[in-house]
Design a protein around this motif. Structure first.
Motif, PDB file in Angstrom:
ATOM      1  N   UNK A  95      14.112 -42.678  57.674  1.00 36.77           N
ATOM      2  CA  UNK A  95      14.878 -43.565  58.549  1.00 36.77           C
ATOM      3  C   UNK A  95      13.970 -44.099  59.652  1.00 36.77           C
ATOM      4  N   UNK A  96      14.270 -45.282  60.155  1.00 34.07           N
ATOM      5  CA  UNK A  96      13.564 -45.797  61.319  1.00 34.07           C
ATOM      6  C   UNK A  96      13.947 -44.974  62.547  1.00 34.07           C
ATOM      7  N   UNK A  97      12.941 -44.536  63.299  1.00 33.79           N
ATOM      8  CA  UNK A  97      13.212 -43.787  64.530  1.00 33.79           C
ATOM      9  C   UNK A  97      13.711 -44.704  65.637  1.00 33.79           C
ATOM     10  N   UNK A  98      13.590 -46.021  65.428  1.00 32.51           N
ATOM     11  CA  UNK A  98      14.023 -46.972  66.461  1.00 32.51           C
ATOM     12  C   UNK A  98      15.444 -47.466  66.221  1.00 32.51           C
ATOM     13  N   UNK A  99      15.798 -47.730  64.936  1.00 34.91           N
ATOM     14  CA  UNK A  99      17.110 -48.319  64.635  1.00 34.91           C
ATOM     15  C   UNK A  99      18.022 -47.384  63.849  1.00 34.91           C
ATOM     16  N   UNK A 100      17.463 -46.346  63.233  1.00 32.38           N
ATOM     17  CA  UNK A 100      18.259 -45.464  62.396  1.00 32.38           C
ATOM     18  C   UNK A 100      18.534 -46.007  61.010  1.00 32.38           C
ATOM     19  N   UNK A 101      18.005 -47.194  60.690  1.00 31.18           N
ATOM     20  CA  UNK A 101      18.220 -47.767  59.363  1.00 31.18           C
ATOM     21  C   UNK A 101      17.347 -47.050  58.332  1.00 31.18           C
ATOM     22  N   UNK A 102      17.862 -46.953  57.105  1.00 27.00           N
ATOM     23  CA  UNK A 102      17.079 -46.372  56.014  1.00 27.00           C
ATOM     24  C   UNK A 102      15.894 -47.288  55.719  1.00 27.00           C
ATOM     25  N   UNK A 103      14.698 -46.719  55.733  1.00 30.79           N
ATOM     26  CA  UNK A 103      13.496 -47.495  55.423  1.00 30.79           C
ATOM     27  C   UNK A 103      12.972 -47.234  54.023  1.00 30.79           C
ATOM     28  N   UNK A 104      13.130 -46.001  53.554  1.00 31.65           N
ATOM     29  CA  UNK A 104      12.564 -45.678  52.245  1.00 31.65           C
ATOM     30  C   UNK A 104      13.286 -44.506  51.613  1.00 31.65           C
ATOM     31  N   UNK A 105      13.286 -44.514  50.287  1.00 32.26           N
ATOM     32  CA  UNK A 105      13.725 -43.374  49.487  1.00 32.26           C
ATOM     33  C   UNK A 105      12.493 -42.876  48.755  1.00 32.26           C
ATOM     34  N   UNK A 106      12.108 -41.649  49.039  1.00 33.76           N
ATOM     35  CA  UNK A 106      10.910 -41.071  48.442  1.00 33.76           C
ATOM     36  C   UNK A 106      11.362 -40.089  47.353  1.00 33.76           C
ATOM     37  N   UNK A 107      11.335 -40.557  46.106  1.00 29.02           N
ATOM     38  CA  UNK A 107      11.852 -39.776  44.983  1.00 29.02           C
ATOM     39  C   UNK A 107      10.724 -38.892  44.436  1.00 29.02           C
ATOM     40  N   UNK A 108      10.360 -37.897  45.219  1.00 26.88           N
ATOM     41  CA  UNK A 108       9.128 -37.141  44.957  1.00 26.88           C
ATOM     42  C   UNK A 108       9.320 -35.912  44.081  1.00 26.88           C
ATOM     43  N   UNK A 109      10.559 -35.524  43.820  1.00 27.68           N
ATOM     44  CA  UNK A 109      10.829 -34.315  43.029  1.00 27.68           C
ATOM     45  C   UNK A 109      10.113 -33.088  43.570  1.00 27.68           C
ATOM     46  N   UNK A 110       9.940 -33.031  44.888  1.00 24.23           N
ATOM     47  CA  UNK A 110       9.331 -31.868  45.520  1.00 24.23           C
ATOM     48  C   UNK A 110       7.835 -31.965  45.724  1.00 24.23           C
ATOM     49  N   UNK A 111       7.204 -33.057  45.242  1.00 22.10           N
ATOM     50  CA  UNK A 111       5.741 -33.159  45.372  1.00 22.10           C
ATOM     51  C   UNK A 111       5.302 -33.178  46.835  1.00 22.10           C
ATOM     52  N   UNK A 112       5.972 -33.969  47.662  1.00 22.45           N
ATOM     53  CA  UNK A 112       5.570 -34.051  49.070  1.00 22.45           C
ATOM     54  C   UNK A 112       5.779 -32.709  49.774  1.00 22.45           C
ATOM     55  N   UNK A 113       6.813 -31.983  49.385  1.00 19.49           N
ATOM     56  CA  UNK A 113       7.017 -30.634  49.941  1.00 19.49           C
ATOM     57  C   UNK A 113       5.860 -29.724  49.555  1.00 19.49           C
ATOM     58  N   UNK A 114       5.428 -29.821  48.304  1.00 20.91           N
ATOM     59  CA  UNK A 114       4.284 -29.010  47.874  1.00 20.91           C
ATOM     60  C   UNK A 114       3.052 -29.303  48.723  1.00 20.91           C
ATOM     61  N   UNK A 115       2.793 -30.587  48.984  1.00 16.08           N
ATOM     62  CA  UNK A 115       1.606 -30.978  49.747  1.00 16.08           C
ATOM     63  C   UNK A 115       1.727 -30.518  51.194  1.00 16.08           C
ATOM     64  N   UNK A 116       2.866 -30.770  51.812  1.00 16.03           N
ATOM     65  CA  UNK A 116       2.987 -30.410  53.236  1.00 16.03           C
ATOM     66  C   UNK A 116       2.998 -28.900  53.438  1.00 16.03           C
ATOM     67  N   UNK A 117       3.515 -28.148  52.458  1.00 17.06           N
ATOM     68  CA  UNK A 117       3.510 -26.687  52.546  1.00 17.06           C
ATOM     69  C   UNK A 117       2.085 -26.157  52.472  1.00 17.06           C
ATOM     70  N   UNK A 118       1.312 -26.698  51.544  1.00 16.80           N
ATOM     71  CA  UNK A 118      -0.089 -26.296  51.434  1.00 16.80           C
ATOM     72  C   UNK A 118      -0.877 -26.721  52.665  1.00 16.80           C
ATOM     73  N   UNK A 119      -0.587 -27.909  53.175  1.00 17.39           N
ATOM     74  CA  UNK A 119      -1.269 -28.387  54.381  1.00 17.39           C
ATOM     75  C   UNK A 119      -0.986 -27.471  55.569  1.00 17.39           C
TER      76      UNK A 119
END
Length: 330
Positions: A95-119
């Motif tokens: 979501x936009x931190x300025x307007x609250x509008x949806x900016x993107x849908x990240x259909x990652x199936x957990x990939x981004x969670x895997x990366x941020x957890x390892x990071x």
């Protein structure tokens, strides 16, 4: 008035976001922000669905200075492999931190969670591991076992990895993957106590409900990152080890009290150390981290919504630079 929403698939996100130092640094920035007291991060929403052997976790955080904030939904339905489906999936909504509008849908199936957890594991190693690490041990043989070691190697370039798991065949496969990925010696071992004894850095990546690391295994110059305990009932580190360590650090104290290793130590009645420091406080210099290479340190990672907002905004910036993804009008 029409509004554009970007849709990014798992394949696109894998091309945009790698487990590298820029990813580590954006997660480190999120931890530092947590220490400022300005981050808005509600407790994790967790729902069990016992009839389907499933659970759903929802995490979010608003971080001042970031363009957006993410809400992440992570379902885990553990009978799915029986019908040919993965047990884990999920998505992030940015979501936009300025307007609250949806900016993107990240259909990652957990990939981004895997990366941020390892990071996050790399952030812990950067700030808490001894300055020189020659041997690292990973307890566990899954995706995070591989990624946690890969991430730690970015900040502490060790030359040897030991892998222990309950299934020796899986441990050997994990070691072979790590040898190929990191071009260093990696080997499966049968005795976790001996592996820990030889290591300066240990990462636990299991869903264990009984400790896989014992207090008597601690030795001078050891750092342990425990990232498997993220639900009540899980426990990787013997409670006495938290007390015996020179420094025990939480990613978020309130979460570790409910979901992490601290929960187990409190339930056992052995924790008398008051409120532990948080990793973000050490990153930001508000608390003291490791002060000598001889100390024993433990970091308890339960996963935070701040990490999700950090990696989602990082992915979106990369998508904007390259023009990746498709857009829909809402």
């Amino acid at each position: 008035m029409a509004h554009e929403v970007t849709i990014l698939t798992e394949a696109e996100l894998r091309g945009l976001v790698k487990l590298d130092l820029p990813a580590v640094e954006v997660v480190e920035r999120a931890f530092s922000a947590l220490a400022s007291g300005t981050v808005v991060m509600p407790p994790i929403l967790s729902m069990a669905i016992p009839q389907a052997n499933g659970e759903v976790d929802v995490k979010t955080a608003y971080i001042p200075g970031f363009d957006g904030f993410a809400i992440k939904v992570s379902p885990g339905f553990f009978d799915n492999p029986k019908i040919g489906l993965p047990s884990l999936n999920g998505l992030m909504i940015l979501f936009s931190a300025r307007t609250g509008l949806v900016e993107a849908m990240l259909l990652d199936n957990g990939y981004l969670t895997d990366v941020r957890t390892a990071a996050a594991g790399a952030v812990a190693a950067r700030h808490l591991a001894p300055s020189r690490v020659e041997t690292a041990t990973v307890i566990g043989t899954g995706i995070q076992a591989r990624l946690q070691i890969e991430a730690a190697h970015l900040v502490r370039p060790f030359s040897r990895v030991l892998v222990w798991g309950r299934d020796m065949a899986k441990a050997r496969a994990c070691a072979a993957d790590l040898t190929e990925r990191l071009k260093i010696t990696a080997e499966a071992v049968s005795d976790p106590a001996q592996a820990v004894a030889q290591s300066q850095l240990v990462v636990t990546t299991t869903p264990a409900e009984d400790p896989v690391v014992r207090a008597e295994w601690l030795h001078p110059g050891l750092h342990i990152t425990a990232m498997g305990s993220d639900q009540a009932g899980k426990n990787e580190i013997e409670a006495a080890a938290l007390v015996a360590a020179d420094l025990y650090v939480c990613d978020r104290v309130s979460q570790c009290e409910l979901l992490g290793e601290l929960r187990s130590a409190m339930a056992a009645g052995v924790w008398r150390g008051g409120t532990p420091p948080e990793l973000g406080e050490i990153v930001a210099g508000r608390q003291t981290g490791r002060t000598s290479d001889d100390q024993v340190t433990i970091c308890d990672l339960t996963g935070t919504g701040a990490q999700d907002t950090a990696i989602a905004t990082f992915a979106m910036k990369a998508a904007r630079k390259t023009g990746a993804g498709s857009t829909i009008l809402t």
